[in-house]
Motif scaffolding. Sequence first.
Motif, PDB file in Angstrom:
ATOM      1  N   GLU A   6       0.812  -1.151   0.047  1.00  8.59           N
ATOM      2  CA  GLU A   6       0.012   0.005   0.184  1.00  8.59           C
ATOM      3  C   GLU A   6       0.793   1.243   0.193  1.00  8.59           C
ATOM      4  OE1 GLU A   6      -1.780  -2.921   2.917  1.00  8.59           O
ATOM      5  OE2 GLU A   6      -0.011  -2.173   2.441  1.00  8.59           O
ATOM      6  N   LEU A  20      -5.321   6.361  -2.062  1.00  5.40           N
ATOM      7  CA  LEU A  20      -4.048   5.276  -1.489  1.00  5.40           C
ATOM      8  C   LEU A  20      -4.184   4.342  -2.809  1.00  5.40           C
ATOM      9  CD1 LEU A  20      -5.625   4.145   1.893  1.00  5.40           C
ATOM     10  CD2 LEU A  20      -3.981   5.877   1.170  1.00  5.40           C
ATOM     11  N   CYS A  22      -2.617   0.346  -3.913  1.00  7.74           N
ATOM     12  CA  CYS A  22      -2.305  -1.126  -3.765  1.00  7.74           C
ATOM     13  C   CYS A  22      -1.931  -1.790  -5.023  1.00  7.74           C
ATOM     14  CB  CYS A  22      -3.489  -1.659  -3.034  1.00  7.74           C
ATOM     15  SG  CYS A  22      -3.116  -3.312  -2.853  1.00  7.74           S
ATOM     16  N   TRP A  36     -10.306  -2.984   0.913  1.00  2.00           N
ATOM     17  CA  TRP A  36      -9.571  -2.175   2.028  1.00  2.00           C
ATOM     18  C   TRP A  36     -10.134  -2.252   3.017  1.00  2.00           C
ATOM     19  CZ3 TRP A  36      -5.202   0.571   0.881  1.00  2.00           C
ATOM     20  CH2 TRP A  36      -4.502   0.863  -0.532  1.00  2.00           C
ATOM     21  N   TYR A  94      -4.635   1.669   7.030  1.00  6.74           N
ATOM     22  CA  TYR A  94      -5.216   1.306   5.968  1.00  6.74           C
ATOM     23  C   TYR A  94      -4.479  -0.020   5.352  1.00  6.74           C
ATOM     24  CZ  TYR A  94      -8.683   4.874   6.214  1.00  6.74           C
ATOM     25  OH  TYR A  94      -9.958   5.714   6.875  1.00  6.74           O
ATOM     26  N   TYR A  95      -5.275  -1.068   5.025  1.00 10.72           N
ATOM     27  CA  TYR A  95      -4.677  -2.252   4.397  1.00 10.72           C
ATOM     28  C   TYR A  95      -5.471  -2.731   3.355  1.00 10.72           C
ATOM     29  CZ  TYR A  95      -2.878  -2.720   9.295  1.00 10.72           C
ATOM     30  OH  TYR A  95      -2.332  -2.655  10.456  1.00 10.72           O
ATOM     31  N   CYS A  96      -4.799  -2.987   2.291  1.00 14.75           N
ATOM     32  CA  CYS A  96      -5.323  -3.640   1.084  1.00 14.75           C
ATOM     33  C   CYS A  96      -5.263  -5.356   1.325  1.00 14.75           C
ATOM     34  CB  CYS A  96      -4.881  -3.138  -0.209  1.00 14.75           C
ATOM     35  SG  CYS A  96      -3.180  -3.796  -0.721  1.00 14.75           S
ATOM     36  N   THR A 121      -0.805   1.489   5.323  1.00 13.62           N
ATOM     37  CA  THR A 121      -0.262   2.621   5.143  1.00 13.62           C
ATOM     38  C   THR A 121      -1.053   3.523   6.340  1.00 13.62           C
ATOM     39  OG1 THR A 121      -0.053   4.469   3.523  1.00 13.62           O
ATOM     40  CG2 THR A 121      -1.720   3.110   3.378  1.00 13.62           C
TER      41      THR A 121
END
Length: 127
Positions: A6, A20, A22, A36, A94-96, A121
């Motif tokens: 990310e 954002l 990914c 997300w 924040y994650y993907c 991120t």
Amino acid sequence: QLQLVESGGGLVQPGGSLRLSCTSSGFTLDYYAIGWYRHAPGKEREGVLCISRSGASTNYADSVKGRFTISRDNAKNTVYLQMNSLKPEDTGVYYCAAGHGSLCGRHYYTGDGMDYWGKGTLVTVSS
């Protein structure tokens, strides 16, 4: 090695925007549903948005409706999360994540059904 990465996080004032990204290494995102998720301090991980292999989006969080959108560019092997009208409560990591299923549904709502995760991120919304 299969990885999701990310980028695009940072500090933004309330009302501002961030996008954002990914992307992946070791595999292509075309064959996966991508979600997300975010983890705010003191809260459980929360699903935000998911995009299917065909590009259909599913909203997992009522709080982001009308403000966040998800999209994918398979040519660039990238999935985006466009975040507008940001609020302090959007602060978090924040994650993907990528799932083998072609569709986004309840099985990806919490993220438990996802197969691969990025390291996240940080997004901080503050004045």
